[in-house]
Enzyme design. Structure first.
Site, mmCIF file in Angstrom:
data_model
loop_
_atom_site.group_PDB
_atom_site.id
_atom_site.type_symbol
_atom_site.label_atom_id
_atom_site.label_comp_id
_atom_site.label_asym_id
_atom_site.label_seq_id
_atom_site.Cartn_x
_atom_site.Cartn_y
_atom_site.Cartn_z
ATOM 1 N N ASP A 36 0.844 -1.188 0.000
ATOM 2 C CA ASP A 36 0.000 0.000 0.000
ATOM 3 C C ASP A 36 0.885 1.245 0.000
ATOM 4 O O ASP A 36 1.821 1.344 0.795
ATOM 5 C CB ASP A 36 -0.898 0.003 1.243
ATOM 6 C CG ASP A 36 -1.886 1.152 1.232
ATOM 7 O OD1 ASP A 36 -2.888 1.052 0.515
ATOM 8 O OD2 ASP A 36 -1.643 2.147 1.949
ATOM 9 N N ILE A 37 0.591 2.190 -0.886
ATOM 10 C CA ILE A 37 1.363 3.427 -0.960
ATOM 11 C C ILE A 37 1.032 4.301 0.245
ATOM 12 O O ILE A 37 -0.138 4.586 0.504
ATOM 13 C CB ILE A 37 1.070 4.186 -2.272
ATOM 14 C CG1 ILE A 37 1.473 3.328 -3.471
ATOM 15 C CG2 ILE A 37 1.795 5.527 -2.299
ATOM 16 C CD1 ILE A 37 1.067 3.903 -4.815
ATOM 17 N N GLU A 79 -4.908 1.984 -4.108
ATOM 18 C CA GLU A 79 -3.459 2.141 -4.098
ATOM 19 C C GLU A 79 -2.773 0.907 -3.528
ATOM 20 O O GLU A 79 -1.689 0.977 -2.988
ATOM 21 C CB GLU A 79 -3.044 3.396 -3.320
ATOM 22 C CG GLU A 79 -3.251 3.329 -1.842
ATOM 23 C CD GLU A 79 -4.562 3.942 -1.369
ATOM 24 O OE1 GLU A 79 -4.663 4.190 -0.175
ATOM 25 O OE2 GLU A 79 -5.485 4.167 -2.168
#
Length: 164
Positions: A36-37, A79
């Site tokens: 996950d960003i 994301e």
């Protein structure tokens, strides 16, 4: 997935079910890595959604460049990218996840001309790892474990790998 060029959630879900069934039957290890960003909303708010999309594309390419041919890399959420790692025990999956984390930290995922040189904008990822085991026998449990580990990485300060 239309944006990133990697398989979408539907493909991920089907393949994960297949890999879990195979692993439960023949007993090879199986791990799931959730990426996950960190602060993705801030990237979108600062540079615009188009730049956020380009960061996702760059992340997908980077993960694919590190993954083995037998790994299944797919878009999981907005994301989030997931990697199904067949024949991979938890310790090896954690090492793989750490290589991804370090590569993101040192690469510039922002398009040229956006932000300062290199990765100065601080694009990092948090990663959760889960593996099949005595208490994790289903695809749902594997996802829940990887997601819980991902949340532990986020709550632990981000830009880190957590294993559950």
């Amino acid at each position: 997935d239309f944006l990133t060029g990697i398989p979408n959630y539907r493909y991920f879900s089907a393949r994960l079910s297949q890999e879990v069934a195979r692993s439960n039957r023949y007993q090879p290890p199986l791990s799931l890595i959730m990426i996950d960003i960190d602060h993705f909303k801030k990237i979108n708010d600062t540079y615009g959604q188009r730049v956020g999309d380009l960061v996702l594309v760059a992340l997908a390419k980077l993960v694919l460049s590190i993954a083995r041919d037998t790994d299944i890399t797919a878009r999981y959420g907005r994301e989030e990218i997931a990697v199904i790692a067949p024949n991979t025990p938890a310790a090896d999956a954690a090492g793989f996840a750490e290589r991804i984390r370090q590569a993101v930290e040192t690469a510039s995922l922002l398009p040229a001309g956006v932000g300062a040189a290199g990765n100065a904008a601080g694009v990092t990822v948090s990663i959760g790892v889960s593996s099949l085991g005595p208490h994790v026998r289903s695809d749902r449990a594997l996802i829940a474990g990887a997601y819980a580990a991902l949340l532990n990485a986020k709550h632990g300060g981000r830009n880190r790998v957590a294993v559950r």
